[in-house]
Design a protein around this motif. Structure first.
Motif, PDB file in Angstrom:
ATOM      1  N   ASN A  44      13.098  16.761   0.950  1.00 57.19           N
ATOM      2  CA  ASN A  44      12.468  18.092   0.961  1.00 57.19           C
ATOM      3  C   ASN A  44      11.866  18.410   2.320  1.00 57.19           C
ATOM      4  O   ASN A  44      10.703  18.782   2.437  1.00 57.19           O
ATOM      5  CB  ASN A  44      11.412  18.229  -0.136  1.00 57.19           C
ATOM      6  CG  ASN A  44      11.048  19.686  -0.403  1.00 57.19           C
ATOM      7  OD1 ASN A  44      11.569  20.602   0.231  1.00 57.19           O
ATOM      8  ND2 ASN A  44      10.138  19.901  -1.338  1.00 57.19           N
ATOM      9  N   GLU A  65      17.034  18.421  -6.729  1.00 59.22           N
ATOM     10  CA  GLU A  65      15.742  19.086  -6.684  1.00 59.22           C
ATOM     11  C   GLU A  65      15.600  19.964  -7.936  1.00 59.22           C
ATOM     12  O   GLU A  65      16.563  20.125  -8.689  1.00 59.22           O
ATOM     13  CB  GLU A  65      15.638  19.915  -5.404  1.00 59.22           C
ATOM     14  CG  GLU A  65      15.710  19.051  -4.145  1.00 59.22           C
ATOM     15  CD  GLU A  65      15.495  19.852  -2.863  1.00 59.22           C
ATOM     16  OE1 GLU A  65      15.542  21.098  -2.916  1.00 59.22           O
ATOM     17  OE2 GLU A  65      15.284  19.210  -1.815  1.00 59.22           O
ATOM     18  N   GLU A  71      19.832  17.528  -1.589  1.00 63.34           N
ATOM     19  CA  GLU A  71      19.596  17.675  -0.149  1.00 63.34           C
ATOM     20  C   GLU A  71      20.245  16.527   0.617  1.00 63.34           C
ATOM     21  O   GLU A  71      19.949  15.359   0.374  1.00 63.34           O
ATOM     22  CB  GLU A  71      18.100  17.706   0.163  1.00 63.34           C
ATOM     23  CG  GLU A  71      17.820  17.909   1.659  1.00 63.34           C
ATOM     24  CD  GLU A  71      16.346  17.812   2.013  1.00 63.34           C
ATOM     25  OE1 GLU A  71      16.007  18.197   3.145  1.00 63.34           O
ATOM     26  OE2 GLU A  71      15.554  17.343   1.177  1.00 63.34           O
ATOM     27  N   ARG A 121      18.487  23.838   5.248  1.00 62.96           N
ATOM     28  CA  ARG A 121      17.049  23.668   5.401  1.00 62.96           C
ATOM     29  C   ARG A 121      16.778  23.126   6.800  1.00 62.96           C
ATOM     30  O   ARG A 121      17.428  22.177   7.243  1.00 62.96           O
ATOM     31  CB  ARG A 121      16.518  22.723   4.330  1.00 62.96           C
ATOM     32  CG  ARG A 121      15.020  22.471   4.372  1.00 62.96           C
ATOM     33  CD  ARG A 121      14.608  21.566   3.215  1.00 62.96           C
ATOM     34  NE  ARG A 121      14.674  22.263   1.936  1.00 62.96           N
ATOM     35  CZ  ARG A 121      14.847  21.647   0.752  1.00 62.96           C
ATOM     36  NH1 ARG A 121      14.965  20.343   0.687  1.00 62.96           N
ATOM     37  NH2 ARG A 121      14.895  22.358  -0.355  1.00 62.96           N
ATOM     38  N   SER A 229      13.289  26.993  -1.937  1.00 65.27           N
ATOM     39  CA  SER A 229      12.266  26.176  -2.576  1.00 65.27           C
ATOM     40  C   SER A 229      10.988  26.156  -1.751  1.00 65.27           C
ATOM     41  O   SER A 229      10.959  26.524  -0.573  1.00 65.27           O
ATOM     42  CB  SER A 229      12.770  24.746  -2.746  1.00 65.27           C
ATOM     43  OG  SER A 229      13.046  24.178  -1.476  1.00 65.27           O
TER      44      SER A 229
END
Length: 233
Positions: A44, A65, A71, A121, A229
């Motif tokens: 994360n 997640e 991820e 991300r 998220s």
């Protein structure tokens, strides 16, 4: 030998593959594993965890997640970094391993159970030097510009319990946006503050606590119907 000020830009120093080459909606297998390194499960936006020996095809080893996405972290091939340093390249954006706009970052892709990339991300790397970490919040400006064609809504958050400014500066901003065609959503969070316990002055040693602050930028872009998220609390 040319000095850095006179060094010429060498296109060969541009990373062969970076996070900006990722196309959402395509199989994760299309990411060229030979052109990146350190393929691992992400945490994360934090440092990598389990290394994926089989590469991106091993994505299901990474825990899903709450969104259901997995991820997968990777790094740019650092051979480019060594070449840039050896040639004294003046373009810092080309240096520092995995970086964007000259900021060290951790990057990852978000993959669904069908092995399709649904998001990216990008989080500034807290393992960087204190000097680099201090300016990490400024990466948000570059990213706002990159997504300038998206209608962005930005909100400044007030300090939470225990949070304080760094000097006279307190920044905690969250921007959200949707792509012009409505197929992707973006969340951009930037902060420059002292968290609870990050006191500027050590009363025991009578010295300044160097590096006791949070300076961070976090970007997530996902395909609809997924939602970006939240970072770990």
């Amino acid at each position: 030998m040319a000095s850095p000020a006179n060094a010429q830009f060498d296109p060969a120093l541009v990373p062969v593959y970076s996070i900006w080459n990722v196309t959402l909606g395509r199989p994760v297998s299309q990411i060229p594993a030979m052109e990146v390194v350190e393929i691992s499960c992400g945490t994360n936006g934090g440092p990598p965890s389990v290394k994926l020996a089989a590469g991106f095809s091993d994505f299901a080893r990474c825990p899903a997640e709450p969104s259901g996405l997995h991820e997968v972290y990777f790094e740019n091939d650092d051979e480019i970094d060594y070449l840039a340093r050896a040639q004294e390249a003046e373009y810092k954006v080309l240096q520092g391993g995995t970086s964007i706009y000259a900021h060290p970052v951790m990057v990852s892709v978000l993959v669904d159970d069908d092995a399709i990339v649904r998001g990216i991300r990008i989080v500034t790397d807290e393992r960087a030097s204190t000097r680099e970490r201090r300016v990490a919040v400024t990466l948000a400006r570059n990213l706002k510009g990159r997504y300038g064609s998206w209608k962005q809504t930005c909100d400044d958050l007030p300090p939470r319990a225990g949070e304080n400014p760094v000097g006279n500066q307190f920044i905690h901003e969250i921007c959200t946006a949707e792509s012009p065609d409505g197929t992707e959503r973006m969340r951009l969070e930037s902060s420059f503050l002292r968290k609870k316990g990050q006191d500027a002055f050590n009363t025991d040693t009578q010295q300044l606590n160097v590096g006791y602050f949070q300076s961070q930028t976090r970007l997530e872009v996902v395909q609809t119907p997924y939602e970006p998220s939240l970072p770990p609390s």
